[in-house]
Scaffold this active site. Structure first.
Site, mmCIF file in Angstrom:
data_model
loop_
_atom_site.group_PDB
_atom_site.id
_atom_site.type_symbol
_atom_site.label_atom_id
_atom_site.label_comp_id
_atom_site.label_asym_id
_atom_site.label_seq_id
_atom_site.Cartn_x
_atom_site.Cartn_y
_atom_site.Cartn_z
ATOM 1 N N ASN A 129 0.835 -1.197 0.000
ATOM 2 C CA ASN A 129 0.000 0.000 0.000
ATOM 3 C C ASN A 129 0.869 1.245 0.000
ATOM 4 O OD1 ASN A 129 -2.478 -1.425 0.256
ATOM 5 N ND2 ASN A 129 -1.967 -1.779 2.396
ATOM 6 N N THR A 130 0.418 2.241 -0.739
ATOM 7 C CA THR A 130 1.090 3.532 -0.774
ATOM 8 C C THR A 130 0.047 4.615 -0.597
ATOM 9 O OG1 THR A 130 2.864 2.763 -2.198
ATOM 10 C CG2 THR A 130 2.405 5.111 -2.240
#
Length: 82
Positions: A12-13
């Site tokens: 995840n970013t």
């Protein structure tokens, strides 16, 4: 509670961009970006782990100078909505 509850890959970013038209210096924009980005750790867990690309940008068009709005107020509002 497990001392290290996160196990595995994140994948995840979180990208954050705050845009204002308030006249702010480059140093103030940099500090506000840090403040807002740090506040996001309240909602995103885990945050800033080795495998993610969490990043924040703060920009201004420098069009308005509102004497009733200071950098602390801008930071507070933006931190709450980020």
């Amino acid at each position: 509670m497990d001392k290290f509850p996160f196990k595995g890959e994140s994948g995840n970013t979180t990208l954050t961009i705050v845009i204002t038209n308030e006249k702010l210096t480059a140093g103030t924009l940099r500090q506000l970006s840090k403040q807002i980005h740090t506040s996001m750790a309240r909602a995103n867990y885990p945050f800033h782990i080795i495998d993610d690309g969490d990043i924040s940008f703060m920009v201004s068009t420098n069009e308005v100078e509102n004497p009733q709005l200071n950098a602390n107020t801008v930071g507070l509002i933006a931190s709450e909505v980020a």
